[in-house]
Design a protein around this motif. Structure first.
Motif, PDB file in Angstrom:
ATOM      1  N   PRO A  25      21.743  40.575   5.282  1.00  0.00           N
ATOM      2  CA  PRO A  25      23.794  41.316   4.970  1.00  0.00           C
ATOM      3  C   PRO A  25      24.148  39.769   5.350  1.00  0.00           C
ATOM      4  CG  PRO A  25      22.105  42.238   6.507  1.00  0.00           C
ATOM      5  CD  PRO A  25      21.037  41.909   6.086  1.00  0.00           C
ATOM      6  N   PRO A  26      25.585  39.669   5.264  1.00  0.00           N
ATOM      7  CA  PRO A  26      26.447  39.147   5.443  1.00  0.00           C
ATOM      8  C   PRO A  26      25.989  39.722   7.066  1.00  0.00           C
ATOM      9  CG  PRO A  26      27.648  40.714   3.920  1.00  0.00           C
ATOM     10  CD  PRO A  26      26.096  41.190   4.241  1.00  0.00           C
ATOM     11  N   PHE A  27      26.804  38.297   8.284  1.00  0.00           N
ATOM     12  CA  PHE A  27      26.942  38.264   9.135  1.00  0.00           C
ATOM     13  C   PHE A  27      27.607  39.226   9.877  1.00  0.00           C
ATOM     14  CE2 PHE A  27      28.679  36.455  13.402  1.00  0.00           C
ATOM     15  CZ  PHE A  27      27.643  36.607  13.878  1.00  0.00           C
ATOM     16  N   PRO A  28      28.695  39.712   9.329  1.00  0.00           N
ATOM     17  CA  PRO A  28      29.641  40.932   9.973  1.00  0.00           C
ATOM     18  C   PRO A  28      28.956  42.042  10.157  1.00  0.00           C
ATOM     19  CG  PRO A  28      31.447  39.612   8.858  1.00  0.00           C
ATOM     20  CD  PRO A  28      29.686  38.998   8.363  1.00  0.00           C
ATOM     21  N   ASN A  45      15.166  42.524   7.879  1.00  0.00           N
ATOM     22  CA  ASN A  45      15.971  40.856   6.745  1.00  0.00           C
ATOM     23  C   ASN A  45      17.318  40.574   7.888  1.00  0.00           C
ATOM     24  OD1 ASN A  45      17.313  43.792   7.455  1.00  0.00           O
ATOM     25  ND2 ASN A  45      18.107  43.237   5.019  1.00  0.00           N
ATOM     26  N   MET A  46      17.306  41.268   9.676  1.00  0.00           N
ATOM     27  CA  MET A  46      18.607  40.931  10.300  1.00  0.00           C
ATOM     28  C   MET A  46      17.753  40.104  11.771  1.00  0.00           C
ATOM     29  SD  MET A  46      20.764  44.039  10.948  1.00  0.00           S
ATOM     30  CE  MET A  46      21.834  45.192   9.232  1.00  0.00           C
ATOM     31  N   ARG A  47      16.168  39.437  11.721  1.00  0.00           N
ATOM     32  CA  ARG A  47      15.622  39.921  13.044  1.00  0.00           C
ATOM     33  C   ARG A  47      16.200  38.453  13.592  1.00  0.00           C
ATOM     34  NH1 ARG A  47       9.951  42.381  11.283  1.00  0.00           N
ATOM     35  NH2 ARG A  47      10.720  44.048  11.973  1.00  0.00           N
ATOM     36  N   ALA A  48      16.278  37.173  12.470  1.00  0.00           N
ATOM     37  CA  ALA A  48      16.684  35.602  12.792  1.00  0.00           C
ATOM     38  C   ALA A  48      18.168  35.782  13.487  1.00  0.00           C
ATOM     39  CB  ALA A  48      16.243  35.107  12.036  1.00  0.00           C
ATOM     40  N   THR A  49      18.622  36.659  12.725  1.00  0.00           N
ATOM     41  CA  THR A  49      20.298  36.339  13.455  1.00  0.00           C
ATOM     42  C   THR A  49      20.086  37.802  14.390  1.00  0.00           C
ATOM     43  OG1 THR A  49      20.977  35.994  11.113  1.00  0.00           O
ATOM     44  CG2 THR A  49      22.796  37.063  12.544  1.00  0.00           C
ATOM     45  N   ALA A  50      19.473  38.698  14.123  1.00  0.00           N
ATOM     46  CA  ALA A  50      19.737  39.223  16.503  1.00  0.00           C
ATOM     47  C   ALA A  50      18.865  38.930  16.879  1.00  0.00           C
ATOM     48  CB  ALA A  50      18.769  40.040  15.937  1.00  0.00           C
ATOM     49  N   VAL A  75      13.724  43.443  21.025  1.00  0.00           N
ATOM     50  CA  VAL A  75      15.071  42.695  19.120  1.00  0.00           C
ATOM     51  C   VAL A  75      14.036  42.866  18.675  1.00  0.00           C
ATOM     52  CG1 VAL A  75      16.003  40.783  19.526  1.00  0.00           C
ATOM     53  CG2 VAL A  75      16.362  41.494  21.566  1.00  0.00           C
ATOM     54  N   GLN A  76      13.208  42.385  18.147  1.00  0.00           N
ATOM     55  CA  GLN A  76      12.675  42.800  16.769  1.00  0.00           C
ATOM     56  C   GLN A  76      12.856  44.400  16.227  1.00  0.00           C
ATOM     57  OE1 GLN A  76      12.030  39.120  15.925  1.00  0.00           O
ATOM     58  NE2 GLN A  76      13.036  39.252  17.426  1.00  0.00           N
ATOM     59  N   HIS A  77      12.458  45.357  17.249  1.00  0.00           N
ATOM     60  CA  HIS A  77      12.364  46.320  16.744  1.00  0.00           C
ATOM     61  C   HIS A  77      13.806  46.765  16.613  1.00  0.00           C
ATOM     62  CE1 HIS A  77       7.028  45.878  18.012  1.00  0.00           C
ATOM     63  NE2 HIS A  77       7.586  46.022  17.521  1.00  0.00           N
ATOM     64  N   ILE A  78      14.775  46.613  17.172  1.00  0.00           N
ATOM     65  CA  ILE A  78      15.577  47.407  16.923  1.00  0.00           C
ATOM     66  C   ILE A  78      17.067  47.118  16.489  1.00  0.00           C
ATOM     67  CG2 ILE A  78      16.126  47.893  19.318  1.00  0.00           C
ATOM     68  CD1 ILE A  78      17.555  46.164  19.841  1.00  0.00           C
ATOM     69  N   VAL A  79      16.129  46.460  15.535  1.00  0.00           N
ATOM     70  CA  VAL A  79      16.815  45.895  14.187  1.00  0.00           C
ATOM     71  C   VAL A  79      15.827  45.891  12.672  1.00  0.00           C
ATOM     72  CG1 VAL A  79      18.433  44.492  15.259  1.00  0.00           C
ATOM     73  CG2 VAL A  79      16.890  43.547  14.336  1.00  0.00           C
ATOM     74  N   PRO A  80      16.486  45.717  11.420  1.00  0.00           N
ATOM     75  CA  PRO A  80      15.990  46.021  10.088  1.00  0.00           C
ATOM     76  C   PRO A  80      15.149  44.073   9.943  1.00  0.00           C
ATOM     77  CG  PRO A  80      18.014  46.582   9.537  1.00  0.00           C
ATOM     78  CD  PRO A  80      17.946  45.758  10.806  1.00  0.00           C
ATOM     79  N   ALA A  92      18.519  31.182   8.192  1.00  0.00           N
ATOM     80  CA  ALA A  92      17.604  31.489   7.928  1.00  0.00           C
ATOM     81  C   ALA A  92      17.025  32.893   7.766  1.00  0.00           C
ATOM     82  CB  ALA A  92      16.904  31.422   9.270  1.00  0.00           C
ATOM     83  N   ASP A  93      18.098  33.965   7.900  1.00  0.00           N
ATOM     84  CA  ASP A  93      17.125  34.844   6.803  1.00  0.00           C
ATOM     85  C   ASP A  93      17.758  35.182   5.378  1.00  0.00           C
ATOM     86  OD1 ASP A  93      16.922  36.474   9.067  1.00  0.00           O
ATOM     87  OD2 ASP A  93      18.624  36.847   9.921  1.00  0.00           O
ATOM     88  N   ARG A  94      17.745  33.612   4.899  1.00  0.00           N
ATOM     89  CA  ARG A  94      17.901  33.672   3.302  1.00  0.00           C
ATOM     90  C   ARG A  94      17.128  32.652   3.134  1.00  0.00           C
ATOM     91  NH1 ARG A  94      22.130  36.007   6.477  1.00  0.00           N
ATOM     92  NH2 ARG A  94      23.647  37.069   5.158  1.00  0.00           N
TER      93      ARG A  94
END
Length: 426
Positions: free
Chosen positions: A212-215, A353-358, A346-351, A76-78
């Motif tokens: 970004p990639p999952f890793p 483009n990482m939100r759905a995965t986080a 949780v939405q605010h501690i990552v960029p 979903a991030d892609r």
């Protein structure tokens, strides 16, 4: 068009999107929680133990829901989050309907797995979508409004599940509510535009950058202590949250002697009134205090859980139904106040483009432990204490389980000390 007109148009679009996603989330929780009120007739017809009920209601759902959510969110991030949510709504609705034709424990177990597979793609992409339609200062309230799907859907599941089962049967309840969710999938597909990712966030290039990639996402989360504290704090609270929504209908039937239709009205009103009040209040307080003091996003749920535990404890031994209703409603209100603040954090501690995965990683921890362990724990403990407490074994199982609310409060208090340092300021 002037700036005011642009803002007004975007506000209307955001409200429409939020309303559609809320509708889908309501069906998410109707389908997820209806099995709690239907556990009484299911147990009678299929001759199941409390442990089997807990495996069917918790582990069968949690394994696939939690495990598949992360790769779906990575996708979903892609790709189109709207398409993923629409397909997910259709899947979980169809599998809920399939529960109505189950003939034994394993049929229901597998059908509930299917519900988990469908719901795996619904929540994390919705969090990310909402964050792209609302600015930071209004995000906790928007996410809290979306999270109203939890108490509203749970209450409607209890209401309609109990009513349909009382007037028809439990199989009809699954079939009717499952098929009723299909129009919501169409509304998502046709009514929601795919927004620019991170459009409301200060950009350093990350807002529009490719996911970004999952890793790399995993590495970012691994070095963010507040993510783990928030996740395990939510999971500890959800052990009781999911456990109670599944087992309290059986508790009211066994220990208070209520019929199925009486349980549906009594407990459904508790979930609706207490849950809506608590979810909205938590989001409102989060938006009032969080932007200037990120620690409050974790401190709010910590305080609420400290008060919720004794409220539920007194409710379990209430001398009358009116007193029990008040105490359980207060407990329900406080137990759901974490949703808006914590999800926003949780939405605010990552960029962007990482939100759905986080979000999916957060939900993986929360739901695998909360749904998978919480429902099983209360059912297992109830079976083990039947010889000592008889029909009241479930009451004591719930009482002992309230320690998880205290553990959750402790984890949130520690998280409040870390949020300021871990905040993403792009």
């Amino acid at each position: 068009m002037n700036q005011t007109g642009v803002t007004g148009t975007h506000d209307r679009r955001g409200r429409r999107v939020l309303a559609i996603l809320l509708l889908a989330y309501i069906f998410n929780f109707i389908d997820r929680q209806i099995i709690g009120v239907l556990a009484v007739p299911i147990k009678a017809e299929l001759a199941l133990t409390d442990t089997q009920l807990s495996l069917m209601g918790g582990l069968a759902f949690a394994l696939f829901y939690s495990g598949i959510a992360i790769p779906v969110a990575w996708f979903a991030d892609r790709k189109s989050r709207v398409n993923i949510i629409a397909v997910s709504v259709a899947l979980w609705s169809l599998f809920t309907a399939l529960c109505g034709v189950a003939q034994n424990f394993w049929h229901l177990f597998l059908a509930r797995m299917g519900v988990g597979i469908g719901e795996a793609g619904g929540v994390a992409p919705s969090y990310a979508l909402i964050s792209d339609f609302y600015p930071k200062a209004r995000r906790a309230r928007a996410l809290a409004l979306f999270s109203l799907g939890i108490p509203i859907g749970s209450a409607l599941g209890v209401f309609f599940g109990g009513w349909i089962a009382s007037n028809l049967d439990w199989r009809s309840a699954f079939l009717i509510v499952g098929l009723a969710g299909l129009p919501a999938a169409l509304a998502v597909k046709l009514g929601i535009p795919e927004p620019v990712r991170g459009g409301f966030d200060t950009a350093d290039g990350s807002a529009s950058a490719a996911a970004p990639p999952f890793p790399r996402v995993a590495a970012t989360l691994a070095r963010t202590p507040s993510f783990w504290l928030l996740s395990f704090g939510a999971a500890s609270g959800s052990i009781l949250g999911y456990g109670l929504i599944f087992w309290l209908p059986s508790f009211f039937s066994r220990s208070f002697g209520l019929s199925l239709i009486e349980v549906s009205w009594f407990y459904g009103s508790i979930v609706l009134v207490g849950g809506v009040a608590g979810t909205w209040l938590g989001g409102w307080i989060g938006d009032r205090t969080g932007p200037s003091n990120p620690a409050s996003y974790a401190r709010i749920p910590a305080i609420c859980f400290l008060i919720a535990a004794p409220a539920f404890a007194f409710g379990l031994f209430a001398p009358s139904l009116p007193i029990a209703w008040i105490l359980f409603a207060i407990g329900q209100m406080l137990a759901l106040a974490w949703l808006g603040p914590v999800i926003a954090a949780v939405q605010h501690i990552v960029p962007p483009n990482m939100r759905a995965t986080a979000s999916a990683s957060f939900l993986f921890i929360n739901n695998l432990i909360g749904i998978g362990f919480g429902i099983f724990f209360l059912g297992f403990m109830s079976d083990r204490m039947t010889a000592l407490h008889g029909q009241d074994s479930l009451r004591w199982s719930i009482l002992y389980g309230l320690v998880f609310y205290l553990l959750s409060a402790a984890l949130y208090f520690v998280a409040s000390k870390r949020l300021e340092r871990d905040w993403y300021r792009g």
